[in-house]
Design a protein around this motif. Structure first.
Motif, mmCIF file in Angstrom:
data_model
loop_
_atom_site.group_PDB
_atom_site.id
_atom_site.type_symbol
_atom_site.label_atom_id
_atom_site.label_comp_id
_atom_site.label_asym_id
_atom_site.label_seq_id
_atom_site.Cartn_x
_atom_site.Cartn_y
_atom_site.Cartn_z
ATOM 1 N N THR A 1 60.599 107.559 46.533
ATOM 2 C CA THR A 1 60.021 107.554 47.876
ATOM 3 C C THR A 1 58.500 107.638 47.819
ATOM 4 O OG1 THR A 1 61.991 108.696 48.681
ATOM 5 C CG2 THR A 1 60.079 108.702 50.126
ATOM 6 N N GLU B 1 58.011 106.679 55.490
ATOM 7 C CA GLU B 1 58.513 106.954 54.146
ATOM 8 C C GLU B 1 59.214 105.689 53.666
ATOM 9 O OE1 GLU B 1 58.779 110.099 52.385
ATOM 10 O OE2 GLU B 1 57.350 110.956 53.819
ATOM 11 N N SER C 1 61.207 103.771 50.445
ATOM 12 C CA SER C 1 61.869 103.993 49.160
ATOM 13 C C SER C 1 62.209 102.651 48.526
ATOM 14 C CB SER C 1 63.135 104.835 49.341
ATOM 15 O OG SER C 1 64.022 104.194 50.223
#
Length: 122
Positions: free
Chosen positions: A95, A119, A121
């Motif tokens: 992440t 965020e 990932s």
């Protein structure tokens, strides 16, 4: 004779009331225009920040090793006066925190700034 004086005073009062009402209407109109302009600029800054999120997605898909930092990428959006910049956080596991800024009219002297933090990932 007194009727003429009363009529003159009445006319002055009516003119004063109309002048106050007219200036209030003009003041309200100017205020509404400024509010509408700020809303438009704020919306444009948001879309610039959103364009930064999309740019970060593309860049992170195409580049495996990117160093974290401020203003890693920047750019503009067609048809909008302003620019965006992208800040990358360190990769923690899979992440990474991405913060994008939308600036109107420019990054060097922003009048409006909108920030989106995401965020991502891999």
């Amino acid at each position: 004779m007194y009727k003429r004086g009363i009529a003159l005073i009445s006319i002055f009062i009516i003119i004063a009331v109309l002048a106050v009402m007219g200036s209030a209407i003009v003041s309200r109109s100017v205020s509404e225009r400024i509010t509408a302009q700020r809303y438009t600029e704020s919306t444009q800054a948001f879309w610039l920040a959103e364009a930064g999120v999309n740019r970060a997605l593309v860049e992170l898909r195409n580049t495996t090793a990117v160093s974290p930092g401020e203003n890693v990428w920047s750019g503009t959006l067609a048809g909008v006066e302003g620019e965006y910049s992208i800040d990358l956080g360190a990769l923690v596991g899979q992440t990474r925190t991405v913060t994008t800024h939308g600036y109107i009219p420019s990054r060097s002297s922003p009048h409006i700034e909108r920030i989106i933090q995401t965020e991502m990932s891999s």
